[in-house]
Design a protein around this motif. Structure first.
Motif, PDB file in Angstrom:
ATOM      1  N   TRP A  46      20.482 -45.813  -8.302  1.00 59.88           N
ATOM      2  CA  TRP A  46      20.008 -44.421  -8.359  1.00 59.88           C
ATOM      3  C   TRP A  46      20.548 -43.738  -9.608  1.00 59.88           C
ATOM      4  N   PHE A  47      21.839 -43.856  -9.843  1.00 58.14           N
ATOM      5  CA  PHE A  47      22.444 -43.243 -11.025  1.00 58.14           C
ATOM      6  C   PHE A  47      21.934 -43.899 -12.307  1.00 58.14           C
ATOM      7  N   ASP A  48      21.681 -45.195 -12.264  1.00 56.19           N
ATOM      8  CA  ASP A  48      21.131 -45.878 -13.440  1.00 56.19           C
ATOM      9  C   ASP A  48      19.733 -45.360 -13.770  1.00 56.19           C
ATOM     10  N   CYS A  49      18.966 -45.060 -12.733  1.00 61.50           N
ATOM     11  CA  CYS A  49      17.624 -44.506 -12.953  1.00 61.50           C
ATOM     12  C   CYS A  49      17.707 -43.131 -13.608  1.00 61.50           C
ATOM     13  N   VAL A  50      18.658 -42.306 -13.171  1.00 68.35           N
ATOM     14  CA  VAL A  50      18.859 -40.995 -13.790  1.00 68.35           C
ATOM     15  C   VAL A  50      19.165 -41.175 -15.266  1.00 68.35           C
ATOM     16  N   LEU A  51      20.076 -42.083 -15.576  1.00 70.92           N
ATOM     17  CA  LEU A  51      20.433 -42.341 -16.970  1.00 70.92           C
ATOM     18  C   LEU A  51      19.221 -42.731 -17.808  1.00 70.92           C
ATOM     19  N   SER A 182       9.818 -50.687   7.451  1.00 67.56           N
ATOM     20  CA  SER A 182      10.307 -51.799   6.651  1.00 67.56           C
ATOM     21  C   SER A 182      10.992 -52.801   7.563  1.00 67.56           C
ATOM     22  N   PRO A 183      10.774 -54.109   7.341  1.00 69.40           N
ATOM     23  CA  PRO A 183      11.455 -55.118   8.152  1.00 69.40           C
ATOM     24  C   PRO A 183      12.927 -55.250   7.786  1.00 69.40           C
ATOM     25  N   LEU A 184      13.327 -54.651   6.669  1.00 77.37           N
ATOM     26  CA  LEU A 184      14.704 -54.736   6.202  1.00 77.37           C
ATOM     27  C   LEU A 184      15.484 -53.493   6.614  1.00 77.37           C
ATOM     28  N   PRO A 185      16.813 -53.585   6.664  1.00 79.39           N
ATOM     29  CA  PRO A 185      17.628 -52.388   6.929  1.00 79.39           C
ATOM     30  C   PRO A 185      17.351 -51.303   5.903  1.00 79.39           C
ATOM     31  N   ASP A 186      17.577 -50.060   6.297  1.00 84.10           N
ATOM     32  CA  ASP A 186      17.230 -48.914   5.455  1.00 84.10           C
ATOM     33  C   ASP A 186      17.753 -49.033   4.031  1.00 84.10           C
ATOM     34  N   HIS A 187      19.057 -49.201   3.886  1.00 84.34           N
ATOM     35  CA  HIS A 187      19.653 -49.159   2.556  1.00 84.34           C
ATOM     36  C   HIS A 187      19.329 -50.395   1.724  1.00 84.34           C
ATOM     37  N   VAL A 188      19.003 -51.495   2.378  1.00 87.41           N
ATOM     38  CA  VAL A 188      18.528 -52.667   1.639  1.00 87.41           C
ATOM     39  C   VAL A 188      17.165 -52.358   1.027  1.00 87.41           C
ATOM     40  N   THR A 189      16.320 -51.712   1.819  1.00 86.52           N
ATOM     41  CA  THR A 189      15.000 -51.303   1.330  1.00 86.52           C
ATOM     42  C   THR A 189      15.126 -50.341   0.156  1.00 86.52           C
ATOM     43  N   TYR A 194      14.990 -48.762  -5.647  1.00 86.19           N
ATOM     44  CA  TYR A 194      15.619 -48.177  -6.835  1.00 86.19           C
ATOM     45  C   TYR A 194      15.898 -49.236  -7.898  1.00 86.19           C
ATOM     46  N   GLY A 195      16.142 -50.475  -7.464  1.00 80.68           N
ATOM     47  CA  GLY A 195      16.306 -51.559  -8.424  1.00 80.68           C
ATOM     48  C   GLY A 195      15.027 -51.800  -9.205  1.00 80.68           C
ATOM     49  N   LEU A 196      13.898 -51.828  -8.501  1.00 82.04           N
ATOM     50  CA  LEU A 196      12.601 -52.015  -9.158  1.00 82.04           C
ATOM     51  C   LEU A 196      12.262 -50.819 -10.047  1.00 82.04           C
ATOM     52  N   PHE A 197      12.563 -49.628  -9.572  1.00 83.19           N
ATOM     53  CA  PHE A 197      12.305 -48.427 -10.358  1.00 83.19           C
ATOM     54  C   PHE A 197      13.132 -48.445 -11.643  1.00 83.19           C
ATOM     55  N   PHE A 198      14.379 -48.901 -11.537  1.00 79.96           N
ATOM     56  CA  PHE A 198      15.243 -49.008 -12.713  1.00 79.96           C
ATOM     57  C   PHE A 198      14.658 -49.982 -13.729  1.00 79.96           C
ATOM     58  N   VAL A 199      14.162 -51.119 -13.251  1.00 79.69           N
ATOM     59  CA  VAL A 199      13.551 -52.112 -14.151  1.00 79.69           C
ATOM     60  C   VAL A 199      12.343 -51.510 -14.868  1.00 79.69           C
ATOM     61  N   ILE A 200      11.518 -50.773 -14.129  1.00 72.88           N
ATOM     62  CA  ILE A 200      10.337 -50.125 -14.726  1.00 72.88           C
ATOM     63  C   ILE A 200      10.756 -49.136 -15.810  1.00 72.88           C
ATOM     64  N   LEU A 201      11.794 -48.352 -15.539  1.00 69.29           N
ATOM     65  CA  LEU A 201      12.266 -47.368 -16.513  1.00 69.29           C
ATOM     66  C   LEU A 201      12.867 -48.047 -17.747  1.00 69.29           C
TER      67      LEU A 201
END
Length: 214
Positions: A46-51, A182-189, A194-201
């Motif tokens: 999340w913080f990496d995306c802000v940066l 989501s079939p995954l736990p909340d924070h894993v999802t 946010y990991g994918l969003f960071f890659v896009i940014l």
């Protein structure tokens, strides 16, 4: 100040990013204490995306070189301000995503930089410093007033709009604009998102450099 910025910008870009990760990691642990790995990863991305919004703003609006970007990573120090402000104001730490209930409310929260928000008001001094500090830094790097103002406003408000509001949630009990299963736990999802969003940014920020290497 110019000499200090020049010294910071001598740091390699990768080293500056590593420093930012250390600053943010420490901030997460100070805020949350013992934290699950998935929550830690989500917060870090999340913080990496802000940066990256600031990197994009400075690269494409201010037209700075990659060699002028390391100083942006010093923004990691600003993330400690809400905690210090809460301590000074004797306020119980309670930051969270904002539930966007109406256009009017979203616009008000963005225009006031959360100064009047019921629980996120400790963010106000950090957001003000992000706007003013990024404007001053842009002016120092480029000498262009309008471009510096545009870069500061875009970077702050684009990151605030995209990342400060709860536009979606997995937990149906969490106040949010929308919900999905989501079939995954909340924070894993959330970590994956946010990991994918960071890659896009990152791709958006360094598209020319990536394209040149393909």
């Amino acid at each position: 100040m110019r000499k200090l910025v020049e010294k910071i910008n001598r740091i390699p870009l990768w080293a500056a990013f590593l420093l930012y990760q250390i600053l943010i990691s420490a901030r997460i642990f100070i805020e949350m204490g013992e934290v699950k790995p998935s929550i830690f990863v989500m917060q870090l991305f999340w913080f990496d995306c802000v940066l990256m919004f600031f990197v994009i703003g400075f690269k494409y609006i201010l037209k700075v070189r990659n060699g002028d970007l390391p100083v942006l990573f010093a923004g990691g120090f600003l993330t400690y301000i809400p905690m210090l402000y809460s301590a000074v104001m004797h306020h119980e730490w309670h930051l969270n995503f904002i539930n966007p209930v109406s256009f009017k409310q979203v616009a008000f929260d963005m225009l006031t930089l959360l100064a009047a928000h019921e629980y996120d008001w400790p963010m106000f001094p950090e957001l003000v410093l992000l706007v003013l500090g990024s404007f001053a830094l842009g002016l120092l790097l480029s000498g262009k007033v309008l471009r510096s103002a545009a870069a500061a406003l875009f970077s702050t408000y684009a990151s605030f709009f995209c990342l400060g509001f709860s536009w979606f949630a997995v937990n149906p009990e969490h106040p949010s604009f929308s919900h999905f299963a989501s079939p995954l736990p909340d924070h894993v999802t959330y970590s994956i998102f946010y990991g994918l969003f960071f890659v896009i940014l990152v791709i958006a920020a360094f598209f020319r450099e990536i394209k040149a290497r393909i």
